[in-house]
Design a protein around this motif. Structure first.
Motif, PDB file in Angstrom:
ATOM      1  N   GLN A  20      -5.880   1.801 -11.777  1.00 60.10           N
ATOM      2  CA  GLN A  20      -5.057   1.577 -12.962  1.00 60.10           C
ATOM      3  C   GLN A  20      -4.084   0.412 -12.760  1.00 60.10           C
ATOM      4  OE1 GLN A  20      -3.167   5.206 -14.182  1.00 60.10           O
ATOM      5  NE2 GLN A  20      -1.905   4.183 -15.717  1.00 60.10           N
ATOM      6  N   ASN A  21      -3.508   0.301 -11.541  1.00 56.78           N
ATOM      7  CA  ASN A  21      -2.465  -0.711 -11.318  1.00 56.78           C
ATOM      8  C   ASN A  21      -2.995  -2.017 -10.754  1.00 56.78           C
ATOM      9  OD1 ASN A  21       0.378   0.544 -11.880  1.00 56.78           O
ATOM     10  ND2 ASN A  21      -0.855   2.146 -10.939  1.00 56.78           N
ATOM     11  N   GLY A  22      -4.197  -2.010 -10.188  1.00 57.73           N
ATOM     12  CA  GLY A  22      -4.807  -3.250  -9.683  1.00 57.73           C
ATOM     13  C   GLY A  22      -4.208  -3.724  -8.375  1.00 57.73           C
ATOM     14  N   ALA A  23      -4.688  -4.877  -7.922  1.00 57.87           N
ATOM     15  CA  ALA A  23      -4.260  -5.455  -6.638  1.00 57.87           C
ATOM     16  C   ALA A  23      -3.487  -6.750  -6.908  1.00 57.87           C
ATOM     17  CB  ALA A  23      -5.491  -5.734  -5.780  1.00 57.87           C
ATOM     18  N   PRO A  24      -2.736  -7.282  -5.935  1.00 52.46           N
ATOM     19  CA  PRO A  24      -2.531  -6.722  -4.603  1.00 52.46           C
ATOM     20  C   PRO A  24      -1.714  -5.434  -4.652  1.00 52.46           C
ATOM     21  CG  PRO A  24      -1.023  -8.555  -4.942  1.00 52.46           C
ATOM     22  CD  PRO A  24      -1.935  -8.521  -6.140  1.00 52.46           C
ATOM     23  N   VAL A  25      -1.965  -4.596  -3.646  1.00 50.39           N
ATOM     24  CA  VAL A  25      -1.300  -3.303  -3.607  1.00 50.39           C
ATOM     25  C   VAL A  25      -1.217  -2.869  -2.139  1.00 50.39           C
ATOM     26  CG1 VAL A  25      -3.482  -2.051  -3.898  1.00 50.39           C
ATOM     27  CG2 VAL A  25      -1.346  -0.981  -4.626  1.00 50.39           C
ATOM     28  N   VAL A  26      -0.244  -2.021  -1.851  1.00 51.49           N
ATOM     29  CA  VAL A  26      -0.024  -1.621  -0.459  1.00 51.49           C
ATOM     30  C   VAL A  26      -0.260  -0.120  -0.325  1.00 51.49           C
ATOM     31  CG1 VAL A  26       1.614  -1.654   1.466  1.00 51.49           C
ATOM     32  CG2 VAL A  26       1.686  -3.454  -0.267  1.00 51.49           C
ATOM     33  N   VAL A  27      -1.070   0.255   0.674  1.00 49.92           N
ATOM     34  CA  VAL A  27      -1.359   1.672   0.930  1.00 49.92           C
ATOM     35  C   VAL A  27      -0.740   2.038   2.275  1.00 49.92           C
ATOM     36  CG1 VAL A  27      -3.179   3.403   1.176  1.00 49.92           C
ATOM     37  CG2 VAL A  27      -3.537   1.426  -0.331  1.00 49.92           C
ATOM     38  N   LYS A  28       0.083   3.104   2.274  1.00 50.82           N
ATOM     39  CA  LYS A  28       0.789   3.491   3.493  1.00 50.82           C
ATOM     40  C   LYS A  28       0.543   4.960   3.822  1.00 50.82           C
ATOM     41  CE  LYS A  28       4.587   0.252   2.690  1.00 50.82           C
ATOM     42  NZ  LYS A  28       6.042   0.028   2.691  1.00 50.82           N
ATOM     43  N   ALA A  29       0.143   5.216   5.056  1.00 46.91           N
ATOM     44  CA  ALA A  29       0.082   6.599   5.524  1.00 46.91           C
ATOM     45  C   ALA A  29       1.509   7.135   5.540  1.00 46.91           C
ATOM     46  CB  ALA A  29      -0.531   6.653   6.922  1.00 46.91           C
ATOM     47  N   ASP A  30       1.689   8.371   5.095  1.00 55.13           N
ATOM     48  CA  ASP A  30       3.045   8.926   4.993  1.00 55.13           C
ATOM     49  C   ASP A  30       3.730   9.070   6.345  1.00 55.13           C
ATOM     50  OD1 ASP A  30       5.237  10.321   3.634  1.00 55.13           O
ATOM     51  OD2 ASP A  30       4.502  12.086   4.711  1.00 55.13           O
ATOM     52  N   GLY A  31       2.979   9.523   7.345  1.00 52.64           N
ATOM     53  CA  GLY A  31       3.607   9.885   8.627  1.00 52.64           C
ATOM     54  C   GLY A  31       3.608   8.768   9.641  1.00 52.64           C
ATOM     55  N   GLY A  78       3.022   2.020  13.672  1.00 51.16           N
ATOM     56  CA  GLY A  78       3.059   0.703  13.032  1.00 51.16           C
ATOM     57  C   GLY A  78       1.738   0.258  12.432  1.00 51.16           C
ATOM     58  N   LYS A  79       0.722   1.144  12.467  1.00 47.10           N
ATOM     59  CA  LYS A  79      -0.605   0.718  11.999  1.00 47.10           C
ATOM     60  C   LYS A  79      -0.966   1.325  10.648  1.00 47.10           C
ATOM     61  CE  LYS A  79      -2.358  -0.033  16.648  1.00 47.10           C
ATOM     62  NZ  LYS A  79      -2.598   0.849  17.783  1.00 47.10           N
ATOM     63  N   GLY A  80      -0.129   2.149  10.095  1.00 45.47           N
ATOM     64  CA  GLY A  80      -0.483   2.893   8.898  1.00 45.47           C
ATOM     65  C   GLY A  80      -0.199   2.192   7.585  1.00 45.47           C
ATOM     66  N   VAL A  81      -0.076   0.858   7.602  1.00 46.08           N
ATOM     67  CA  VAL A  81       0.208   0.121   6.362  1.00 46.08           C
ATOM     68  C   VAL A  81      -0.886  -0.914   6.130  1.00 46.08           C
ATOM     69  CG1 VAL A  81       1.798  -1.469   5.222  1.00 46.08           C
ATOM     70  CG2 VAL A  81       2.697   0.420   6.606  1.00 46.08           C
ATOM     71  N   MET A 115      -7.266   9.094   4.194  1.00 43.15           N
ATOM     72  CA  MET A 115      -7.305  10.446   3.639  1.00 43.15           C
ATOM     73  C   MET A 115      -8.634  11.145   3.892  1.00 43.15           C
ATOM     74  SD  MET A 115      -5.151   9.954   0.123  1.00 43.15           S
ATOM     75  CE  MET A 115      -4.362  11.559   0.170  1.00 43.15           C
ATOM     76  N   VAL A 116      -9.738  10.373   3.987  1.00 42.83           N
ATOM     77  CA  VAL A 116     -11.053  11.004   4.164  1.00 42.83           C
ATOM     78  C   VAL A 116     -11.462  10.970   5.637  1.00 42.83           C
ATOM     79  CG1 VAL A 116     -13.459  11.013   3.429  1.00 42.83           C
ATOM     80  CG2 VAL A 116     -11.661  10.322   1.802  1.00 42.83           C
ATOM     81  N   ARG A 117     -11.437   9.763   6.223  1.00 35.59           N
ATOM     82  CA  ARG A 117     -11.826   9.655   7.639  1.00 35.59           C
ATOM     83  C   ARG A 117     -10.670  10.032   8.569  1.00 35.59           C
ATOM     84  NH1 ARG A 117     -15.051   5.540   5.304  1.00 35.59           N
ATOM     85  NH2 ARG A 117     -13.507   3.896   5.516  1.00 35.59           N
ATOM     86  N   ASP A 121      -3.043  13.839  10.699  1.00 36.74           N
ATOM     87  CA  ASP A 121      -2.174  14.419   9.655  1.00 36.74           C
ATOM     88  C   ASP A 121      -1.338  13.354   8.958  1.00 36.74           C
ATOM     89  OD1 ASP A 121      -3.094  16.726  10.700  1.00 36.74           O
ATOM     90  OD2 ASP A 121      -1.177  17.361  11.600  1.00 36.74           O
ATOM     91  N   ALA A 122      -0.992  12.292   9.683  1.00 37.24           N
ATOM     92  CA  ALA A 122      -0.074  11.278   9.135  1.00 37.24           C
ATOM     93  C   ALA A 122      -0.616  10.657   7.858  1.00 37.24           C
ATOM     94  CB  ALA A 122       0.192  10.187  10.181  1.00 37.24           C
ATOM     95  N   GLY A 123      -1.967  10.713   7.676  1.00 37.14           N
ATOM     96  CA  GLY A 123      -2.555  10.097   6.491  1.00 37.14           C
ATOM     97  C   GLY A 123      -3.011  11.085   5.430  1.00 37.14           C
TER      98      GLY A 123
END
Ligand code: AMP
Ligand code: GLY
Length: 425
Positions: free
Chosen positions: A135-146, A150-153, A170-172, A177-179
């Motif tokens: 819905q919002n398109g790119a560019p966009v940033v996806v971040k693991a919550d936990g 330093g690699k979860g962004v 979320m799938v792999r 848990d952090a993701g």
């Protein structure tokens, strides 16, 4: 005083080096420490996440102040555990450490406190995250919550790349848990700055601005690392704007946490994007940055032990942060291959030659002492840090010092400080 520093990076070497200069300090222990901290105090073989062992050690050794370096012990609740045992600790409680430990929590606090940050959604469900991205398109940033070291962004340039990041997290479950929960937010454009403040719940003592270099190669190319170098001050955030930053991003958060019954003690680190629309918070950390800590502490003229004790006791208003006017710049020497697989076991020499050049300090990170020599064991191995009257002077001296250090398979960026110089510092 007897101090226990927790952690094993270049930041902890810098903390040990600076705290040792205090006339108040008699003994320093570092758990687990590294080859550099071994030269400043006594390394203790306890890992940074083993709270019961750390508390036992603090009680047995009559520790007067605990200084946690990294995020893990803070998020696990080292402050709460030490305070329960009657040991002062300079850091936030587990509730406050969620500002770093959960990106969703940080966003929620920022929203409640009115702190400027990128528009976002929080998702526990991959389909909902995908729908938001489409819905919002790119560019966009996806971040693991936990916590994800330093690699979860992922800063995604395309919708497909963002959807891939969602699958990864979320799938792999690349970050476990952090993701399981992700934050999806709009991508911001601008230059980044690190703004760190010492806090005791109410009082704020700002450290000078700094700038990190996260990408592994020159010109910000290649994968993100823990940080390949830093300098202070950062011209993108001049001293004339520190007051504005405190009012905009620090005080509102402190007020919000007081309201929630958890006054924030310790280092509150705002990772800022200086956008055309004004400063926005990318993230909060609840500790010193590594490598920002190394140049920042080289500029500190005051007694860090006295400041931290005052901070732990809610008396920061009685202290000041005297600083050197010079610029400090640190170049990280890493092992070739980092942040992927890298070589280990390289013997390091030339540190004394580097430090003989002038105001230079070689902080050690991924090293250990073996037969009187420093030997590499981690990805980021050293942070060669120098002071200079100007940014150009500090940069020139730091690289002259880097050239004196000998280590096989070394990799470092050759452009630390370039952005500041471009601004005419
Ligand atoms: P963080 O751990 O949240 O600081 O993210 C790591 C890095 O990702 C930051 O230092 C930025 O370079 C980048 N980043 C994070 N959030 C954004 C954003 N909203 N827009 C652009 N870049 C971002
Ligand atoms: N240098 C960035 C960090 O410590 O998170």
């Amino acid at each position: 005083m007897r101090i226990l520093i927790v952690g094993s990076g270049g930041r902890e070497h810098a903390l040990a080096w600076k705290l040792r200069q205090s006339p108040l300090v008699k003994d320093i222990f570092i758990a687990p420490g590294n080859g550099g901290t071994a030269l400043e105090g006594t390394n203790v073989p306890i890992s940074d996440g083993d709270l019961p062992a750390l508390v036992r050690f603090a009680l047995d050794e009559k520790i007067d102040l605990v200084v946690p370096g990294p995020e893990l012990p803070l998020v696990l609740g080292i402050k709460d555990a030490m305070v329960a045992a009657g040991v002062p600790c300079f850091g936030p409680d587990a509730y406050g450490a969620q500002l770093e430990g959960s990106k969703a929590f940080a966003k929620e606090v920022m929203r409640a406190a009115g702190v400027p940050t990128a528009a976002f959604g929080v998702f526990d469900n991959a389909d909902a995250a995908r729908a938001y991205i489409r819905q919002n398109g790119a560019p966009v940033v996806v971040k693991a919550d936990g916590l994800a070291a330093g690699k979860g962004v992922v800063v995604a340039r395309t919708v497909d790349e963002a959807l891939e990041a969602v699958d990864d997290m979320m799938v792999r479950r690349a970050f476990g848990d952090a993701g399981d929960r992700v934050v999806v937010e709009s991508a911001l454009a601008g230059e980044e700055a690190s703004f760190l403040c010492l806090c005791d719940g109410e009082t704020v003592l700002p450290l000078p601005s700094a700038q990190d270099h996260k990408a592994v190669f020159d010109n910000d190319q290649g994968p993100n690392t823990g940080g390949m170098g830093a300098y202070s001050p950062a011209p993108v955030l001049p001293e004339s704007r520190y007051g504005e930053m405190i009012d905009l991003v620090i005080r509102p958060v402190l007020r919000e946490l007081i309201k929630r019954g958890h006054p924030f003690t310790g280092v509150l680190y705002a990772g800022l994007m200086m956008t055309a629309e004004g400063p926005m918070v990318l993230e909060f950390n609840t500790r010193f940055g590594d490598p920002e800590c190394q140049p920042l502490l080289m500029r500190l003229d005051g007694d860090l032990a006295a400041i931290m004790v005052a901070g732990a006791q809610g008396r920061l208003h009685e202290t000041t942060l005297p600083l050197k006017r010079e610029t400090a710049l640190g170049v990280v020497m890493a092992a070739k291959g980092y942040p992927g697989n890298y070589a280990k076991g390289m013997t390091i020499s030339g540190i004394e030659d580097a430090e003989a050049l002038g105001p230079v300090k070689v902080f050690q990170a991924g090293t250990e002492q073996r037969d009187g020599a420093s030997v590499s064991r981690g990805g980021r191995v050293l942070c060669v840090t120098a002071l200079g009257d100007t940014l150009a002077d500090a940069q020139a001296l730091a690289y002259k010092a880097v050239a004196k250090v000998r280590m096989d398979n070394a990799h470092y960026r050759s452009d630390i400080g370039a952005k500041g110089l471009k601004r005419g510092a």
